[in-house]
Design an enzyme around this catalytic site. Structure first.
Site, PDB file in Angstrom:
ATOM      1  CG  HIS A 172      -2.565  -6.710  10.788  1.00 19.40           C
ATOM      2  ND1 HIS A 172      -1.329  -6.279  10.160  1.00 19.40           N
ATOM      3  CD2 HIS A 172      -3.296  -5.520  10.893  1.00 19.40           C
ATOM      4  CE1 HIS A 172      -1.303  -4.825  10.050  1.00 19.40           C
ATOM      5  NE2 HIS A 172      -2.487  -4.516  10.515  1.00 19.40           N
ATOM      6  CD  GLU A 200      -1.445   0.032   3.678  1.00 20.55           C
ATOM      7  OE1 GLU A 200      -1.457   1.341   4.084  1.00 20.55           O
ATOM      8  OE2 GLU A 200      -1.920  -0.916   4.259  1.00 20.55           O
ATOM      9  CB  CYS A 222      -2.645  -4.654   6.674  1.00 16.55           C
ATOM     10  SG  CYS A 222      -1.989  -2.978   7.291  1.00 16.55           S
TER      11      CYS A 222
END
Ligand code: HMG
Length: 377
Positions: free
Chosen positions: A231, A79, A111
């Site tokens: 994450h 990103e 993400c």
């Protein structure tokens, strides 16, 4: 056909700052950053590094001559793109010396994109059993100096090769995905910095976990998980996620191993979940072939997925654990003042400043990025 991750490596830049020093400089209680956020160090990049140099440094450790000949797809998940049109994987293919009969693309969804890239790679290999796919997750996280997100920045890349008959991890093909249209964190193309609704983002990270976890448990109640990776925007949030879904003490112990690297690197966005996986595999003393690892992927905006991977017997032989630890230990510590200076340097000023880097952005001429690979290394 068993498809999965045959090779995996990482890069975490060559510089870092101490989070304790950051707290002191910002006039924040040290305990808030070390315990409340759960971070110790943060990787920092300078103007001659970008997502492509980080990706190269991660991939060069795993791409050998056999891969150069057989990789037929490179997916670059990021990103922090450097170009709205050209895929970052094309630069990488060139510098890694991968054969020309190879497709190169870039993927984006905050993400989540590295997880999407793995899904895509799996589908590709399932149709082409001799294919090898290079999946890259590379990002630079920037909220800005003296912002509440600053302590959750970071930089790094993960490189993975997906193939048939993998030697490290197999996909269990059990993914459950979930999407909701929200503005918790976003990066407009005209802005150098991320915009974030911090508290809302935390709430949705946990809310989306609940959604995918409940459904995953309904659909796959027979899959026993021995560890769960998350994450990791910052380790405290991943810990909250874990505590929301299990009280299993063994899984809690494995979790400590899974955040070891992330505590020292910060949020590397789409690579964070896979840095955590690498941390777990490098530090666990108990996980063995046949054990299942749950994976929670979250990308703001928001897309979430829960899935699992099965460890292959003998997987540790195929991980260069000493190298991963060396990469973390050999980074140079910079002061908060140096980090602040580096932060505002523009990559258009680069001009021959290699700082001893093996691969670096040398210049931007006529709006074209020019990289240099130091031959002697
Ligand atoms: P903040 O307002 O500075 O911090 O922002 P806080 O007041 O919420 O405090 C943080 C924690 O420290 C709290 O604990 C405090 O109690 C504790 P919690 O309530 O969470 O349990 N605390 C202390 N603990 C010990 N001793 C003390 C002390 N003082 C306070 N003395 C925030 C924090 C994370 C919101 C901010 O840093 C931020 O906005 N970060 C960026 C956004 C982010 O990381 N969001 C995570 C979910 S979204 C996501 O993961 C996607 C993402 O990776 C992007 C993508 O997908 O591309 C970000």
């Amino acid at each position: 056909m068993k498809i999965g991750i045959d090779k995996i490596s990482m890069d975490v830049s060559n510089k870092y700052i101490s989070i304790e020093e950051l707290a002191l400089k910002r006039g924040v209680e040290v305990a808030k950053f070390l315990k409340g956020i759960g971070q110790n160090q943060m990787s920092v990049v300078s103007k001659n590094q970008d997502i492509i140099t980080l990706a190269y440094m991660a991939a060069k450790d795993i791409v050998d001559d056999f891969d150069r000949e057989h990789i037929d797809l490179i997916i670059f998940a990021t990103e922090s793109s450097v170009d709205e049109s050209k895929a970052a994987s094309i630069y990488l293919k060139n510098y890694l010396g991968i054969n020309d009969y190879c497709k190169c693309i870039e993927m984006k969804q905050a993400c989540f994109s590295a997880t999407a890239a793995l899904d895509f790679a799996k589908a590709h290999v399932s149709m082409n059993e001799n294919s090898r796919v290079l999946v890259i997750a590379s990002d630079i996280s920037r909220y800005g100096i003296n912002t509440s997100g600053e302590v959750t920045q970071g930089a790094g890349a993960i490189a993975m090769i997906v193939s048939n008959g993998p030697r490290i991890l197999e996909f269990n093909n059990d993914e459950v995905a979930y999407t909701e249209d929200i503005m918790d964190f976003w990066r407009p193309t005209y802005s150098k910095y991320a915009f974030v609704d911090g508290k809302f983002s935390v709430e949705r990270y946990l809310g989306c976990l609940d959604k995918v976890w409940q459904r995953y448990r309904q659909k796959h109640s027979l899959i026993e998980l021995k560890a769960i990776c998350f994450h990791v925007p910052y380790t405290k949030l991943a810990r909250k996620g874990l505590e929301n879904i299990t009280v299993n003490e063994n899984i809690m112990e494995e979790f400590i191993h899974s955040i070891n690297f992330n505590k020292r690197v910060g949020n590397i966005y789409t690579g964070s979940l896979y840095l955590s996986l690498l941390s777990l595999l490098s530090n666990t003393e108990t996980l063995k072939g046949g054990d299942n690892i749950g994976m929670y992927s979250y990308g703001s905006g928001a897309v979430a997925e829960f899935y699992s991977l099965k460890l292959v017997k003998g997987y540790k032989e195929y991980l260069n654990i000493d190298l991963f630890k060396e990469k973390l230990d050999l980074r140079k510590k910079v002061s908060i003042e140096e980090y602040e200076t580096i932060f505002f340097e523009e990559s258009t000023d680069v001009e021959n400043n290699s700082e001893g880097l093996e691969f670096y952005l040398k210049n931007i001429l006529d709006h074209k990025r020019i990289y240099e690979l130091r031959k002697e290394q």
